[in-house]
Design a protein around this motif. Structure first.
Motif, mmCIF file in Angstrom:
data_model
loop_
_atom_site.group_PDB
_atom_site.id
_atom_site.type_symbol
_atom_site.label_atom_id
_atom_site.label_comp_id
_atom_site.label_asym_id
_atom_site.label_seq_id
_atom_site.Cartn_x
_atom_site.Cartn_y
_atom_site.Cartn_z
ATOM 1 N N THR A 133 13.806 1.718 -44.796
ATOM 2 C CA THR A 133 12.148 1.499 -45.407
ATOM 3 C C THR A 133 11.341 2.597 -44.633
ATOM 4 N N VAL A 134 11.566 3.070 -43.648
ATOM 5 C CA VAL A 134 9.982 3.661 -43.151
ATOM 6 C C VAL A 134 10.940 5.240 -43.435
ATOM 7 N N LEU A 135 11.969 5.611 -44.049
ATOM 8 C CA LEU A 135 12.541 6.796 -43.788
ATOM 9 C C LEU A 135 11.443 7.093 -45.792
ATOM 10 N N TYR A 136 11.991 6.159 -46.579
ATOM 11 C CA TYR A 136 11.387 5.683 -47.624
ATOM 12 C C TYR A 136 9.906 6.126 -47.889
ATOM 13 N N VAL A 137 9.144 5.451 -46.932
ATOM 14 C CA VAL A 137 7.737 5.663 -46.749
ATOM 15 C C VAL A 137 6.777 6.775 -46.652
ATOM 16 N N ARG A 138 7.663 7.429 -45.100
ATOM 17 C CA ARG A 138 7.172 8.880 -44.744
ATOM 18 C C ARG A 138 7.776 9.784 -45.593
ATOM 19 N N ARG A 139 8.840 9.687 -46.780
ATOM 20 C CA ARG A 139 9.252 10.809 -46.991
ATOM 21 C C ARG A 139 8.814 10.438 -49.033
ATOM 22 N N PHE A 140 8.283 10.248 -49.329
ATOM 23 C CA PHE A 140 8.262 9.495 -50.647
ATOM 24 C C PHE A 140 6.210 8.682 -50.744
ATOM 25 N N ILE A 141 5.727 8.573 -50.001
ATOM 26 C CA ILE A 141 4.803 7.768 -50.192
ATOM 27 C C ILE A 141 4.348 8.534 -49.261
ATOM 28 N N ARG A 142 3.591 9.807 -49.572
ATOM 29 C CA ARG A 142 2.942 10.476 -48.151
ATOM 30 C C ARG A 142 1.713 10.533 -48.840
ATOM 31 N N LYS A 143 0.948 10.574 -50.067
ATOM 32 C CA LYS A 143 -0.605 10.328 -50.014
ATOM 33 C C LYS A 143 -1.334 9.150 -49.992
ATOM 34 N N GLY A 144 -0.437 8.286 -50.508
ATOM 35 C CA GLY A 144 -1.239 7.225 -50.027
ATOM 36 C C GLY A 144 -0.460 6.396 -48.831
ATOM 37 N N LYS A 145 -1.539 5.326 -49.021
ATOM 38 C CA LYS A 145 -1.210 4.309 -47.856
ATOM 39 C C LYS A 145 -0.160 3.241 -47.502
ATOM 40 N N PHE A 146 0.362 3.268 -47.115
ATOM 41 C CA PHE A 146 1.560 1.709 -47.119
ATOM 42 C C PHE A 146 1.491 0.096 -46.714
#
Length: 593
Positions: A77-90
């Motif tokens: 989950t953390v890897l997905y957020v840091r890899r694919f949601i760079r511009k937005g905020k999760f």
């Protein structure tokens, strides 16, 4: 540019052909359709991951792997957020939805439509002790917000479709359209009007139908008897117990959040949380995943299922051990859920609230039955505990009542559900003014509270939008006659004296300057010498409620504004605050008309 032109043409056509009210209903159906697909997709994906890990992974070390599955899920989950949601905020949970309504004009970033589904499926599918309901409500809200913004709708219409999306998500997740609609009204739209029912009904009903077609497996099977009058006192006691537990859970939530906030490296959080969660699940297998399977076993009367796969399985037929183990599992569930969410996993407290409430009901009823003094229908008390926990933790008694009645088919228990939900809510509310979703928003002045509307509206204001800068700025070495023309022609009655570094040295009122210019006061002083210190100053990050209190305390109508480096920015006046206040009141008062 061409794409924008097409969208504009579509909007112009629909404005001419379809009334706004009817168009909103059409979009609500569309939101419900997409929301239902999202709910079915999330449930299917999560349960496929869980089934693969539990059934298809065959090794003699399989049960030792359960120590690491939650860690792997949170890490992915953390890897997905840091890899694919760079511009937005999760973010996760219901709180960001409420913040979007209060402070972001109901705008939710579109990536949440799919990112909430992917991350929560990874977290919960790998055994994270959280629920899927908050992520699907977030995904649904993003669907509604995105569709509304695509068609260029107003704030009130975007808010309505956002709520329709959340209702669709809850309805699809639980196959409970009434609960989905009530959730949207009670949590997201506390000030609603009758026309709001129609879009919410359509969205929730559509999502429920789509979800039932694609994923028809019911959440619970309830084998229950009708409630009896002699048990009424026990339901009252249960409501009190769950109300007290809901207070405990809210307190622990703040403690765990604070503890994880001290860990700055996100991967350190993953390791600490994942390993802690793995150990808890090894000792208490019922903590794996959502926990609904455990509740279903208890509803079917299989009380020894709690200990069946644990290291204490030899004691599964010892009644008092079942009660003790169930009580400890209850408190372990509260930590497991909060560790999952604060270590980087995605999920919500919605589902865990049901599980914890069900465990309280089971432990209470099973313990009473072991005494031999009377007999309580354990399934009834499990269901009532679920409603009480949801009501107390979320401050949503109506959602709790209708949701539990729908997902269990326990409509014959409506009176006990109403009693325990009301008691738990009032006990929690007496100690915790805000729910687990709104306490942090209220702490930072971001909660759109309808109980104290004046304070809420003032705290919603951003100072930068009402900052007034059209003042005549005087230099410290100037004299009144040097700026005679500017002073005479200005419409302001106060003048800031500012040096070359933009530092505010003081203020001079027009009466003093006019007195000097008219010859009534003879002086050769510079502006710096004439300036007087302001009564008070305001910082750019101040909220308007505090500013108004400061103005009332000093009986003043205008104050200078400084930034974090003490540089002069302008002034804020009561008249500007009042004008903005009226505009915000009109905006809030009409968004559900």
């Amino acid at each position: 540019m061409k794409q924008k032109g097409i969208i504009y043409e579509i909007n112009q056509w629909r404005i001419r052909k379809i009334s706004n009210r009817n168009f909103l209903v059409i979009l609500a159906v569309l939101v419900g359709l997409v929301g239902g697909l999202a709910a079915a997709g999330l449930k299917g994906l999560t349960h496929h991951i869980a089934a693969f890990l539990q059934d298809d992974v065959q090794t003699k070390y399989k049960y030792y792997l359960y120590l690491f599955f939650p860690l792997i899920g949170i890490l992915l989950t953390v890897l997905y957020v840091r890899r694919f949601i760079r511009k937005g905020k999760f973010e996760h949970g219901i709180t960001p939805i409420l913040y979007a309504i209060s402070r972001k004009s109901s705008q939710i970033e579109s990536h949440n439509i799919y990112s909430q589904i992917i991350t929560s499926a990874l977290t919960v599918g790998f055994g994270g002790s959280a629920g899927l309901e908050a992520p699907i409500a977030y995904s649904g809200s993003a669907i509604g917000s995105t569709i509304a913004r695509f068609f260029g709708l107003s704030y009130r219409e975007v808010t309505m479709l956002l709520a329709c999306g959340a209702a669709a998500g809850i309805a699809g997740a639980f196959n409970s359209p009434v609960a989905g609609m009530v959730f949207a009204i009670e949590i997201l739209l506390p000030e609603f009007s009758i026309p709001a029912f129609i879009p919410l009904l359509m969205a929730a009903a559509t999502a429920s139908v789509i979800s039932r077609i694609l994923y028809s497996e019911p959440l619970f099977y309830l084998v229950s008897d009708e409630w009896v009058l002699p048990a009424l006192g026990f339901y009252i006691v249960l409501g009190c117990l769950v109300g007290a537990f809901s207070i405990y859970f809210s307190k622990v939530d703040g403690w765990v959040k604070g503890w994880f906030a001290k860990i700055k490296n996100p991967y350190h959080k993953v390791w600490v949380g994942g390993i802690s969660l793995g150990i808890l699940i090894f000792v208490f297998p019922a903590l794996y995943g959502e926990g609904y399977i455990t509740i279903q076993q208890l509803l079917l009367g299989k009380s020894n299922s709690l200990l069946a796969n644990s290291i204490f399985s030899d004691y599964k037929h010892v009644g008092f051990m079942v009660v003790i183990y169930g009580a400890v599992t209850l408190f372990a569930k509260s930590f497991a859920t909060l560790i999952t969410l604060n270590s980087g996993g995605n999920g919500g407290t919605f589902g865990p609230s049901l599980v914890m409430g069900g465990l309280v009901g089971f432990v209470f009823a099973h313990g009473i039955n072991l005494t031999g003094l009377t007999y309580l229908t354990e399934a009834n008390f499990i269901v009532a505990g679920m409603a009480a926990a949801l009501s107390g933790i979320m401050h949503a008694p109506l959602t709790a009542i209708f949701l539990i009645a729908e997902i269990t088919g326990g409509y014959t228990l409506m009176v006990p559900l109403m009693i325990v939900a009301a008691i738990s809510y009032f006990i929690n509310r007496a100690v915790m003014k805000y729910s687990i979703y709104t306490k942090n928003l209220a702490k930072h002045g971001d909660w759109l509270s309808y109980e104290d509307k004046d304070k809420t509206v003032l705290r919603m204001m951003k100072l930068r939008y009402i900052l007034e800068t059209n003042f005549t700025v005087l230099a410290p070495d100037e004299k009144p006659m040097d700026r005679r023309s500017d002073i005479i022609h200005t419409k302001r009655n106060i003048f800031p004296v500012v040096d070359a570094a933009q530092k505010l040295l003081g203020v001079i009122y027009s009466e003093r300057l006019f007195s000097i210019l008219m010859g009534e006061e003879v002086t050769d002083k510079t502006m710096k010498e004439l300036a007087q210190a302001p009564i008070d100053v305001v910082r750019m990050d101040a909220n308007m409620y505090d500013v108004m209190r400061k103005m009332d305390r000093e009986d003043i109508w205008i104050l200078p504004v400084l930034d974090e480096h003490d540089r002069y920015m302008g002034f804020v006046s009561k008249s500007a605050i009042f004008n903005k206040y009226r505009a915000l009141l009109m905006r809030q008062g009409t968004y559900l008309d």
